[in-house]
Design a protein around this motif. Structure first.
Motif, PDB file in Angstrom:
ATOM      1  N   LYS A 258       4.506 -16.849   3.210  1.00 39.19           N
ATOM      2  CA  LYS A 258       3.108 -16.688   2.794  1.00 39.19           C
ATOM      3  C   LYS A 258       2.392 -15.624   3.606  1.00 39.19           C
ATOM      4  CE  LYS A 258      -1.129 -19.230   1.721  1.00 39.19           C
ATOM      5  NZ  LYS A 258      -1.864 -20.522   1.802  1.00 39.19           N
ATOM      6  N   THR A 259       2.761 -15.473   4.867  1.00 38.56           N
ATOM      7  CA  THR A 259       2.074 -14.500   5.730  1.00 38.56           C
ATOM      8  C   THR A 259       2.679 -13.102   5.633  1.00 38.56           C
ATOM      9  OG1 THR A 259       3.479 -15.099   7.622  1.00 38.56           O
ATOM     10  CG2 THR A 259       1.400 -16.292   7.373  1.00 38.56           C
ATOM     11  N   THR A 260       3.885 -12.987   5.095  1.00 39.13           N
ATOM     12  CA  THR A 260       4.553 -11.677   5.051  1.00 39.13           C
ATOM     13  C   THR A 260       4.694 -11.107   3.640  1.00 39.13           C
ATOM     14  OG1 THR A 260       6.774 -12.650   4.863  1.00 39.13           O
ATOM     15  CG2 THR A 260       5.909 -12.270   7.090  1.00 39.13           C
ATOM     16  N   ARG A 261       4.420 -11.893   2.627  1.00 38.69           N
ATOM     17  CA  ARG A 261       4.771 -11.505   1.251  1.00 38.69           C
ATOM     18  C   ARG A 261       4.018 -10.271   0.754  1.00 38.69           C
ATOM     19  NH1 ARG A 261       1.269 -13.574  -2.769  1.00 38.69           N
ATOM     20  NH2 ARG A 261      -0.581 -14.558  -1.876  1.00 38.69           N
ATOM     21  N   ASN A 262       2.898  -9.927   1.359  1.00 38.21           N
ATOM     22  CA  ASN A 262       2.131  -8.761   0.915  1.00 38.21           C
ATOM     23  C   ASN A 262       2.517  -7.475   1.636  1.00 38.21           C
ATOM     24  OD1 ASN A 262       0.369  -9.655  -1.198  1.00 38.21           O
ATOM     25  ND2 ASN A 262      -0.711 -10.875   0.338  1.00 38.21           N
ATOM     26  N   THR A 263       3.536  -7.547   2.491  1.00 33.11           N
ATOM     27  CA  THR A 263       4.017  -6.334   3.156  1.00 33.11           C
ATOM     28  C   THR A 263       4.498  -5.340   2.107  1.00 33.11           C
ATOM     29  OG1 THR A 263       4.706  -7.654   5.055  1.00 33.11           O
ATOM     30  CG2 THR A 263       5.632  -5.450   4.854  1.00 33.11           C
ATOM     31  N   LEU A 264       4.175  -4.066   2.323  1.00 33.05           N
ATOM     32  CA  LEU A 264       4.465  -3.064   1.291  1.00 33.05           C
ATOM     33  C   LEU A 264       5.929  -2.668   1.217  1.00 33.05           C
ATOM     34  CD1 LEU A 264       1.371  -0.732   1.799  1.00 33.05           C
ATOM     35  CD2 LEU A 264       1.777  -2.324  -0.090  1.00 33.05           C
ATOM     36  N   ASP A 265       6.673  -2.764   2.348  1.00 33.46           N
ATOM     37  CA  ASP A 265       8.013  -2.193   2.325  1.00 33.46           C
ATOM     38  C   ASP A 265       8.913  -2.811   3.381  1.00 33.46           C
ATOM     39  OD1 ASP A 265      10.036  -0.572   1.429  1.00 33.46           O
ATOM     40  OD2 ASP A 265       9.407   1.188   2.556  1.00 33.46           O
ATOM     41  N   ASP A 266       9.276  -4.060   3.223  1.00 32.11           N
ATOM     42  CA  ASP A 266      10.218  -4.688   4.125  1.00 32.11           C
ATOM     43  C   ASP A 266      11.059  -5.670   3.331  1.00 32.11           C
ATOM     44  OD1 ASP A 266      11.346  -6.663   6.086  1.00 32.11           O
ATOM     45  OD2 ASP A 266      10.316  -5.342   7.505  1.00 32.11           O
ATOM     46  N   TRP A 267      12.370  -5.534   3.396  1.00 37.07           N
ATOM     47  CA  TRP A 267      13.256  -6.325   2.543  1.00 37.07           C
ATOM     48  C   TRP A 267      13.101  -7.828   2.771  1.00 37.07           C
ATOM     49  CZ3 TRP A 267      15.993  -5.762  -1.696  1.00 37.07           C
ATOM     50  CH2 TRP A 267      16.924  -6.746  -2.023  1.00 37.07           C
ATOM     51  N   TYR A 373      11.648  -0.384  -7.496  1.00 31.19           N
ATOM     52  CA  TYR A 373      10.990  -1.579  -6.965  1.00 31.19           C
ATOM     53  C   TYR A 373       9.672  -1.211  -6.318  1.00 31.19           C
ATOM     54  CZ  TYR A 373      10.176  -5.992  -4.587  1.00 31.19           C
ATOM     55  OH  TYR A 373       9.605  -7.169  -4.170  1.00 31.19           O
ATOM     56  N   MET A 374       8.750  -2.153  -6.342  1.00 27.47           N
ATOM     57  CA  MET A 374       7.468  -2.022  -5.663  1.00 27.47           C
ATOM     58  C   MET A 374       7.013  -3.431  -5.299  1.00 27.47           C
ATOM     59  SD  MET A 374       3.836  -0.497  -7.117  1.00 27.47           S
ATOM     60  CE  MET A 374       4.634   0.883  -7.943  1.00 27.47           C
ATOM     61  N   SER A 375       6.408  -3.573  -4.147  1.00 31.00           N
ATOM     62  CA  SER A 375       5.949  -4.888  -3.709  1.00 31.00           C
ATOM     63  C   SER A 375       4.864  -5.422  -4.637  1.00 31.00           C
ATOM     64  CB  SER A 375       5.388  -4.799  -2.284  1.00 31.00           C
ATOM     65  OG  SER A 375       4.179  -4.040  -2.285  1.00 31.00           O
TER      66      SER A 375
END
Length: 460
Positions: A258-267, A373-375
């Motif tokens: 929940k805290t990381t899901r909006n990161t733009l570019d991390d697998w 792909y895009m976040s």
């Protein structure tokens, strides 16, 4: 019954599976059904691309769609089909791949020819929310009224719309589902369909046809020798999807989702299940069962709940597409009014090429073209820019995503674009993001923009 009559009876039992968004052998009710009804007969396992080209949809779809599938999405599909083919060969059959090309008939004509030549008696398909694919199925049923159709559920948590009516908003849907169906915390895991150990063979007159155009085109188009333009871990196919599923839940990533899901570019900062779920290489029931196990064995917190929350979003948009059908592609969506946007070819070209005046948008679009792909956060930002800053017809943006996204899903894609354009399932109307604020929040040091060359603009 004479031996000859018995042989004729067996020969007349020819089952055809038409794969669509169910490219797997595990937990595949459609393949299992076909294996059972073809026990004493023959089996054709078919994937046909571009079937919907036969439709006349120019009034509401073809006018703003893009012809060629993006390279990354095409590669992911071919990898998925190659994996499916390998699994089918292990079970005594193989995949027949029909595709449009200059030397052959369109795929609908090819499929019709196959049905007639092999005297198909049964067709097995998976239920789909794809309005245009369903229209093709309708055409086939009208053309071949004597063939028996078998429709199974393979893509959703529920066999049918689980509520009496689809609520107008996701929040209402989620609350009703969680009240009536506690799938996340149910006593037993979701039932998984067994994988067939063996499959009936192809008809005899196809087994010896080494020159069969299905197979030769399949080999030529596998795309394995092409350089990959996808992130290193985005590889199509059921085996890769399952490997990723167990790798993800074998890590600590679900506990912080929940805290990381909006990161733009991390697998590792989002689940990345969407691509395999979209083409059916991965079963949503399998994902949910693995999530339930993680909550039982490791930890249950807001982050693990949020993975379930996102699975419900996927479920909602599936039934949204089923409910609204062709309205999914209309300019005014499901609303009673059209948005105040229009088509500007120059602005559209800037958006697609990543040469707008908005670096964060440019970076996201460059990432999409390169990787497929895009976040989730990126998709919201570029769609908001498309609709509000550029004032463009949202359907062209949705169609461009359809062309390029490796995880393209008809309901989620078009439903989300309607949502942001203010013509869909959102009681608050249009959703507009402050791009400067979003850039400061999600790329404060400009690393993402630099990596994807978001500051690069072409001169006029």
């Amino acid at each position: 019954m004479s031996n000859q009559a018995a042989n004729n009876s067996e020969n007349n039992n020819v089952t055809l599976v038409l794969f669509h968004n169910d490219l797997r052998v595990a937990d595949n009710a459609t393949l299992l059904k076909a294996s059972k009804i073809s026990t004493d007969g023959k089996l054709l396992l078919v994937y046909a691309s571009s079937l919907t080209d036969i439709l006349d949809n120019k009034d509401h779809y073809d006018a703003y769609r893009y012809e060629a599938m993006g390279q990354a999405r095409q590669q992911f599909l071919h990898e998925s089909l190659a994996d499916l083919n390998a699994s089918l060969i292990q079970r005594g059959n193989r995949l027949l791949y029909l595709q449009k090309n200059l030397a052959a008939l369109d795929t609908f004509a090819q499929l019709s020819e196959l049905i007639e030549q092999q005297q198909v008696t049964d067709i097995c398909i998976s239920q789909t929310a794809d309005y245009n694919q369903n229209k093709v199925y309708d055409l086939l049923q009208v053309k071949y009224p004597k063939i028996q159709w078998h429709v199974q559920t393979t893509a959703t948590l529920f066999d049918g719309l689980p509520l009496e009516h689809l609520p107008k908003s996701f929040t209402q849907f989620r609350k009703q589902i969680e009240t009536d169906y506690d799938l996340l915390h149910a006593e037993k895991d979701i039932a998984i369909y067994p994988t067939p150990e063996s499959l009936a063979p192809l008809p005899e007159n196809m087994q010896s046809r080494d020159e069969c155009f299905f197979e030769s085109q399949w080999s030529n188009e596998a795309g394995r020798d092409k350089p990959s333009q996808q992130p290193s871990s985005f590889r199509g196919g059921e085996l890769n999807g399952l490997t990723h599923l167990y790798t993800y839940f074998g890590s600590d990533a679900p506990s912080t989702y929940k805290t990381t899901r909006n990161t733009l570019d991390d697998w590792t900062h989002s689940t990345k299940f969407s691509a395999w779920l979209a083409n059916g290489s991965l079963s949503v029931n399998t994902v949910l069962n693995r999530l339930r196990r993680y909550e039982r064995d490791i930890i249950a917190n807001d982050s693990t709940y949020w993975i379930w929350f996102e699975l419900l979003w996927r479920e909602y948009f599936y039934w949204y597409a089923v409910t609204h059908q062709q309205k999914l592609f209309w300019f005014k969506g499901i609303a009673q009014h059209a948005p105040s946007t229009q088509l500007d070819e120059n602005l559209l070209a800037q958006w697609k090429s990543g040469t707008t005046q908005y670096p964060i948008v440019n970076a996201c679009m460059n990432q999409l073209r390169t990787t497929g792909y895009m976040s989730n956060r990126g998709r919201q930002l570029v769609a908001s820019c498309f609709i509000h800053e550029l004032g463009l017809d949202w359907r062209y943006g949705a169609a461009y995503f359809e062309q390029h996204l490796v995880d393209y899903d008809v309901g989620s894609n078009w439903g989300n674009w309607q949502y942001l354009a203010g013509v869909g399932a959102d009681p608050r109307g249009c959703r507009q993001f402050n791009l400067d604020k979003q850039t400061q929040q999600y790329d404060p040091n400009g690393e993402f923009i630099r990596q994807w060359q978001g500051n690069t603009q072409k001169s006029d």
